[in-house]
Motif scaffolding. Structure first.
Motif, PDB file in Angstrom:
ATOM      1  N   THR A 139       0.847  -1.196   0.000  1.00 43.19           N
ATOM      2  CA  THR A 139       0.000   0.000   0.000  1.00 43.19           C
ATOM      3  C   THR A 139       0.879   1.242   0.000  1.00 43.19           C
ATOM      4  N   TRP A 140       0.342   2.309  -0.581  1.00 39.10           N
ATOM      5  CA  TRP A 140       1.046   3.589  -0.641  1.00 39.10           C
ATOM      6  C   TRP A 140       0.637   4.463   0.533  1.00 39.10           C
ATOM      7  N   THR A 141       1.596   5.227   1.040  1.00 43.02           N
ATOM      8  CA  THR A 141       1.312   6.204   2.092  1.00 43.02           C
ATOM      9  C   THR A 141       0.631   7.422   1.473  1.00 43.02           C
ATOM     10  N   SER A 142       0.177   8.305   2.317  1.00 46.46           N
ATOM     11  CA  SER A 142      -0.269   9.605   1.826  1.00 46.46           C
ATOM     12  C   SER A 142       0.968  10.371   1.379  1.00 46.46           C
ATOM     13  N   ALA A 143       0.766  11.497   0.705  1.00 45.29           N
ATOM     14  CA  ALA A 143       1.883  12.274   0.166  1.00 45.29           C
ATOM     15  C   ALA A 143       2.491  13.174   1.238  1.00 45.29           C
ATOM     16  N   TYR A 144       3.811  13.183   1.287  1.00 40.24           N
ATOM     17  CA  TYR A 144       4.584  14.045   2.180  1.00 40.24           C
ATOM     18  C   TYR A 144       5.274  15.119   1.350  1.00 40.24           C
ATOM     19  N   THR A 145       5.524  16.276   1.936  1.00 44.40           N
ATOM     20  CA  THR A 145       6.379  17.269   1.297  1.00 44.40           C
ATOM     21  C   THR A 145       7.813  16.780   1.440  1.00 44.40           C
ATOM     22  N   GLU A 146       8.509  16.636   0.314  1.00 40.72           N
ATOM     23  CA  GLU A 146       9.856  16.054   0.311  1.00 40.72           C
ATOM     24  C   GLU A 146      10.803  16.779   1.250  1.00 40.72           C
ATOM     25  N   SER A 147      10.714  18.097   1.337  1.00 38.59           N
ATOM     26  CA  SER A 147      11.698  18.878   2.092  1.00 38.59           C
ATOM     27  C   SER A 147      11.542  18.807   3.606  1.00 38.59           C
ATOM     28  N   GLY A 148      10.593  18.080   4.103  1.00 33.52           N
ATOM     29  CA  GLY A 148      10.420  18.000   5.551  1.00 33.52           C
ATOM     30  C   GLY A 148       9.539  16.837   5.953  1.00 33.52           C
ATOM     31  N   HIS A 149      10.079  15.630   5.937  1.00 35.05           N
ATOM     32  CA  HIS A 149       9.243  14.491   6.314  1.00 35.05           C
ATOM     33  C   HIS A 149      10.075  13.347   6.876  1.00 35.05           C
ATOM     34  N   THR A 150       9.381  12.473   7.579  1.00 38.82           N
ATOM     35  CA  THR A 150       9.922  11.211   8.071  1.00 38.82           C
ATOM     36  C   THR A 150       8.863  10.154   7.846  1.00 38.82           C
ATOM     37  N   THR A 151       9.290   9.001   7.356  1.00 40.31           N
ATOM     38  CA  THR A 151       8.353   7.890   7.162  1.00 40.31           C
ATOM     39  C   THR A 151       8.956   6.635   7.770  1.00 40.31           C
ATOM     40  N   GLN A 152       8.105   5.770   8.269  1.00 38.74           N
ATOM     41  CA  GLN A 152       8.550   4.536   8.907  1.00 38.74           C
ATOM     42  C   GLN A 152       7.544   3.438   8.589  1.00 38.74           C
ATOM     43  N   ALA A 153       8.050   2.271   8.269  1.00 42.61           N
ATOM     44  CA  ALA A 153       7.189   1.121   7.983  1.00 42.61           C
ATOM     45  C   ALA A 153       6.335   0.774   9.195  1.00 42.61           C
ATOM     46  N   GLY A 154       5.157   0.257   8.915  1.00 46.99           N
ATOM     47  CA  GLY A 154       4.278  -0.212   9.978  1.00 46.99           C
ATOM     48  C   GLY A 154       4.707  -1.578  10.496  1.00 46.99           C
ATOM     49  N   PHE A 155       3.900  -2.161  11.339  1.00 47.67           N
ATOM     50  CA  PHE A 155       4.172  -3.448  11.969  1.00 47.67           C
ATOM     51  C   PHE A 155       4.420  -4.530  10.920  1.00 47.67           C
ATOM     52  N   ASN A 156       5.582  -5.159  10.991  1.00 47.33           N
ATOM     53  CA  ASN A 156       5.998  -6.242  10.088  1.00 47.33           C
ATOM     54  C   ASN A 156       5.981  -5.833   8.615  1.00 47.33           C
ATOM     55  N   GLN A 157       6.229  -4.555   8.356  1.00 48.07           N
ATOM     56  CA  GLN A 157       6.279  -4.064   6.985  1.00 48.07           C
ATOM     57  C   GLN A 157       7.684  -3.615   6.607  1.00 48.07           C
ATOM     58  N   VAL A 158       7.922  -3.568   5.289  1.00 52.28           N
ATOM     59  CA  VAL A 158       9.197  -3.130   4.721  1.00 52.28           C
ATOM     60  C   VAL A 158       8.906  -2.228   3.531  1.00 52.28           C
ATOM     61  N   MET A 159       9.900  -1.414   3.140  1.00 51.35           N
ATOM     62  CA  MET A 159       9.710  -0.495   2.022  1.00 51.35           C
ATOM     63  C   MET A 159       9.824  -1.243   0.692  1.00 51.35           C
ATOM     64  N   THR A 160       8.834  -1.010  -0.187  1.00 49.89           N
ATOM     65  CA  THR A 160       8.825  -1.664  -1.491  1.00 49.89           C
ATOM     66  C   THR A 160       8.728  -0.679  -2.651  1.00 49.89           C
ATOM     67  N   GLY A 161       8.517   0.610  -2.376  1.00 48.31           N
ATOM     68  CA  GLY A 161       8.415   1.569  -3.468  1.00 48.31           C
ATOM     69  C   GLY A 161       8.496   3.003  -2.992  1.00 48.31           C
ATOM     70  N   ARG A 162       8.756   3.889  -3.960  1.00 48.10           N
ATOM     71  CA  ARG A 162       8.803   5.331  -3.678  1.00 48.10           C
ATOM     72  C   ARG A 162       8.368   6.070  -4.931  1.00 48.10           C
ATOM     73  N   ASN A 163       7.612   7.134  -4.734  1.00 47.01           N
ATOM     74  CA  ASN A 163       7.105   7.967  -5.822  1.00 47.01           C
ATOM     75  C   ASN A 163       7.396   9.423  -5.446  1.00 47.01           C
ATOM     76  N   HIS A 164       8.001  10.181  -6.394  1.00 42.36           N
ATOM     77  CA  HIS A 164       8.280  11.586  -6.115  1.00 42.36           C
ATOM     78  C   HIS A 164       8.015  12.424  -7.353  1.00 42.36           C
ATOM     79  N   SER A 165       7.443  13.605  -7.141  1.00 40.10           N
ATOM     80  CA  SER A 165       7.234  14.540  -8.250  1.00 40.10           C
ATOM     81  C   SER A 165       7.645  15.941  -7.795  1.00 40.10           C
ATOM     82  N   GLY A 166       8.313  16.650  -8.721  1.00 35.18           N
ATOM     83  CA  GLY A 166       8.711  18.024  -8.434  1.00 35.18           C
ATOM     84  C   GLY A 166      10.078  18.126  -7.780  1.00 35.18           C
ATOM     85  N   ASP A 167      10.334  19.292  -7.172  1.00 31.50           N
ATOM     86  CA  ASP A 167      11.598  19.526  -6.478  1.00 31.50           C
ATOM     87  C   ASP A 167      11.409  19.200  -4.993  1.00 31.50           C
ATOM     88  N   GLU A 168      12.220  19.836  -4.133  1.00 34.34           N
ATOM     89  CA  GLU A 168      12.116  19.554  -2.701  1.00 34.34           C
ATOM     90  C   GLU A 168      10.785  19.992  -2.100  1.00 34.34           C
TER      91      GLU A 168
END
Length: 183
Positions: A139-168
């Motif tokens: 599943t995809w997370t909601s969108a974060y502003t690239e220039s100021g964010h922290t993301t962490q996997a949920g329970f028993n989850q791992v990172m499988t993708g990333r999507n970015h558009s624009g600059d910082e």
């Protein structure tokens, strides 16, 4: 009244013992063990051997640092093996959308330059004692502003993708999947 012999009782008991019992669910634990920081504009980062990416933090533009979180995966107390591949997913950062192949996870990211520079990812396949570990429920997370964010996997989850558009000031999303194993 029918007489039951000892031999008949023994055959019936053996038949009961041979009924397949469903395998118990494996105990899965994704445990944070390491973080590393690199400059975003020239940063190649790969989790240490046997670890997978489970988080990312970035504050600022391409001259600021990015911190990655890595975890190992334990199934019934045994560490999962991570077999890494080559770098791929080469895309212009300002319009990048990456998902690891089926049942693979992100173990590294390389980025060069600003939003017009390239981004690549390194993935890994997971195995426990020669059997593949599955990644489900991506599943995809909601969108974060690239220039100021922290993301962490949920329970028993791992990172499988990333999507970015624009600059910082653009938006970044992450895809996380759940580690599963038929024990």
């Amino acid at each position: 009244m029918k007489k039951v012999t000892f031999a008949a009782l023994a055959v019936a008991a053996v038949a009961v013992l041979n009924v397949p019992v469903p395998a118990s669910a494996a105990t899965i634990k994704v445990e944070y063990v390491y973080s590393g920081t690199v400059k975003e504009s020239g940063g190649e980062f790969t989790c240490p051997a046997g670890q997978v990416m489970t988080g990312r933090s970035h504050n600022g533009d391409e001259n600021a640092n990015t911190t990655y979180q890595c975890s190992w995966i334990l199934i019934d107390g045994v560490q999962v093996e991570v077999f890494t591949g080559d770098w791929f997913g080469y895309a212009k950062e300002s319009n990048s959308n990456f998902s690891a192949p089926l049942d693979q996870v992100i173990v590294g990211r390389w980025h060069h330059g600003d939003e017009n520079g390239a981004t690549e990812y390194k993935t890994g396949a997971l195995y426990l004692q020669g059997r593949q570990v599955r990644i489900t429920n991506r599943t995809w997370t909601s969108a974060y502003t690239e220039s100021g964010h922290t993301t962490q996997a949920g329970f028993n989850q791992v990172m499988t993708g990333r999507n970015h558009s624009g600059d910082e000031n653009g938006k970044t999303q992450y895809q996380y999947g759940t580690v599963t194993f038929a024990g």
